[in-house]
Write a protein that holds these residues in place. Structure first.
Motif, PDB file in Angstrom:
ATOM      1  N   ARG A   1      -2.603  -0.942  10.658  1.00  0.00           N
ATOM      2  CA  ARG A   1      -3.409   0.283  10.619  1.00  0.00           C
ATOM      3  C   ARG A   1      -2.627   1.461  11.203  1.00  0.00           C
ATOM      4  N   THR A   2      -1.930   1.218  12.285  1.00  0.00           N
ATOM      5  CA  THR A   2      -1.164   2.290  12.926  1.00  0.00           C
ATOM      6  C   THR A   2      -0.071   2.809  11.990  1.00  0.00           C
ATOM      7  N   VAL A   3       0.635   1.889  11.348  1.00  0.00           N
ATOM      8  CA  VAL A   3       1.710   2.279  10.427  1.00  0.00           C
ATOM      9  C   VAL A   3       1.150   3.082   9.261  1.00  0.00           C
ATOM     10  N   LEU A   4       0.053   2.600   8.676  1.00  0.00           N
ATOM     11  CA  LEU A   4      -0.522   3.293   7.522  1.00  0.00           C
ATOM     12  C   LEU A   4      -1.082   4.660   7.908  1.00  0.00           C
ATOM     13  N   ARG A   5      -1.762   4.724   9.045  1.00  0.00           N
ATOM     14  CA  ARG A   5      -2.278   6.025   9.482  1.00  0.00           C
ATOM     15  C   ARG A   5      -1.144   6.998   9.756  1.00  0.00           C
TER      16      ARG A   5
ATOM     17  N   ARG B   1       0.821  -1.213   0.000  1.00  0.00           N
ATOM     18  CA  ARG B   1       0.000   0.000   0.000  1.00  0.00           C
ATOM     19  C   ARG B   1       0.857   1.266   0.000  1.00  0.00           C
ATOM     20  N   VAL B   2       1.910   1.252   0.793  1.00  0.00           N
ATOM     21  CA  VAL B   2       2.822   2.401   0.777  1.00  0.00           C
ATOM     22  C   VAL B   2       3.524   2.483  -0.578  1.00  0.00           C
ATOM     23  N   GLY B   3       3.855   1.323  -1.148  1.00  0.00           N
ATOM     24  CA  GLY B   3       4.515   1.296  -2.454  1.00  0.00           C
ATOM     25  C   GLY B   3       3.645   1.867  -3.557  1.00  0.00           C
ATOM     26  N   ILE B   4       2.333   1.590  -3.507  1.00  0.00           N
ATOM     27  CA  ILE B   4       1.416   2.150  -4.505  1.00  0.00           C
ATOM     28  C   ILE B   4       1.408   3.671  -4.411  1.00  0.00           C
TER      29      ILE B   4
END
Length: 372
Positions: free
Chosen positions: A180-184, A12-15
């Motif tokens: 979730r914590t990392v993405l937020r 997700r971060v890569g996208i």
């Protein structure tokens, strides 16, 4: 990997990082094509804010990519040093080498682009090379590495994107932050980095963009990159015998500053936008370039070469395309915001044209040559 360090987060971060890199690449190519035009390329004069938007987007996307790169590296770091027992034999080894090699090139190229781009924004040229061509060339390497990496990891990315973010290890097995914590945290970091810097392009955010290199301050309320002192033109620009020379083949005519002021004056509200991302709107007043050419019996259907009082250098001579010459918003400006141009803004006169990089808005004009 534990906690947020797994493929679901990495994908997700890569996208998001891929989108930021793609925006940087496309807008960077546009900026390069405008500054180094080719016969096949044409850049419109309208809307007048178009270059301001594309270059502001270029820098904003680059700033947003910094936290994305850091989080992506954090999420895959342990994996980079694992030995993969799958895919034995020459094909398996070749795939692994291609994968690790693409990652190495990808990380190196993107880190180079982001770090040198950041230094360029701050005008801190500690590197020993000329920034534009090197940054431009490395952009192709970064883009190619992204494509290779996507091709190699596409099956993994598809599986990871199909996995819900909330699904993962149990609390007992988890030793780090959740997905979730990392993405937020990542999206928050991207938002903060963008808002803290984008004010140099978006005036409404100028007060909260505490890290913006250009605050909007400068002579007559507009920033400058290159001062008259740095350009070495103070004496020539202030000389009482200053003349602006217009050349069309065998025809030549000179204009004193008083003669330029005596011609019909036009005021246009135009932004000046820099390749470094900052921009500012201002009211420019002066002689419409097409009308100045008409005064010497020339038409506005040809490219025009603008020559500065500066010694010869990369941007002391620029070519203005015919579409900009014809546009009645293109001025030989004598004033900014109702005041005589400050020396640092190009006194006694300068070019200001719509949707054009600031570095090509030639200051301290001395000569205008019609190209036939």
């Amino acid at each position: 990997m534990t906690g947020g360090r797994d493929v679901a987060v990495t994908a997700r971060v890569g996208i998001a990082l891929g989108i930021a890199v793609a925006v940087c690449f496309v807008t960077g190519l546009l900026s390069h094509a405008i500054a180094h035009p080719q016969p096949w390329f044409g850049w419109p004069t309208a809307p007048v804010w178009l270059y301001r938007f594309t270059q502001g987007l270029h820098v904003a996307a680059g700033i947003a990519a910094i936290p994305l790169v850091l989080v992506k590296l954090w999420s895959v770091w342990p994996k980079l040093f694992e030995r993969n027992s799958r895919g034995r034999g020459i094909p398996g080894v070749a795939v692994r080498l291609l994968e690790r090699g693409s990652i190495l090139v990808l990380v190196a190229a993107i880190m180079f682009e982001l770090s040198t781009g950041l230094l360029n924004i701050a005008q801190w040229y500690i590197f020993g090379f000329y920034f534009p061509p090197v940054h431009y060339a490395m952009a192709y390497i970064a883009a190619g590495a992204v494509l290779v990496h996507l091709a190699v990891k596409l099956p993994v990315i598809r599986r990871a994107l199909g996995e819900p973010v909330g699904r993962g290890r149990t609390e007992r097995e988890r030793t780090g932050p959740s997905r979730r914590t990392v993405l937020r945290g990542t999206w928050l970091a991207v938002a903060v980095a963008t808002v803290a810097t984008v004010g140099q392009t978006v005036p409404l955010l100028r007060r909260v963009s505490v890290l913006a290199p250009r605050s909007g301050e400068g002579p007559q309320g507009v920033p400058v990159n290159r001062t008259a002192l740095a350009a070495g033109v103070i004496k020539a620009a202030s000389a009482p015998d200053y003349r602006l020379t217009v050349v069309d083949g065998a025809r030549t005519r000179t204009f004193t500053l008083d003669e330029l002021r005596a011609m019909p004056q036009t005021t246009r509200h135009l932004p000046i936008a820099c390749v470094e991302g900052w921009s500012a709107g201002a009211r420019w007043s002066g002689v419409v370039l097409a009308e100045l050419l008409a005064a010497v019996g020339s038409d506005a259907d040809s490219d025009v070469r603008m020559v500065s009082l500066e010694p010869p250098g990369p941007y002391s001579r620029t070519v203005l395309p015919a579409r900009h010459v014809r546009d009645d918003r293109t001025l030989v400006a004598l004033q900014i915001n109702g005041e005589t141009l400050n020396l640092d803004h190009g006194y006694p006169c300068r070019l200001i044209a719509p949707s054009r990089p600031g570095v090509l808005q030639t200051k301290w004009l001395s000569r205008i040559e019609i190209q036939r």
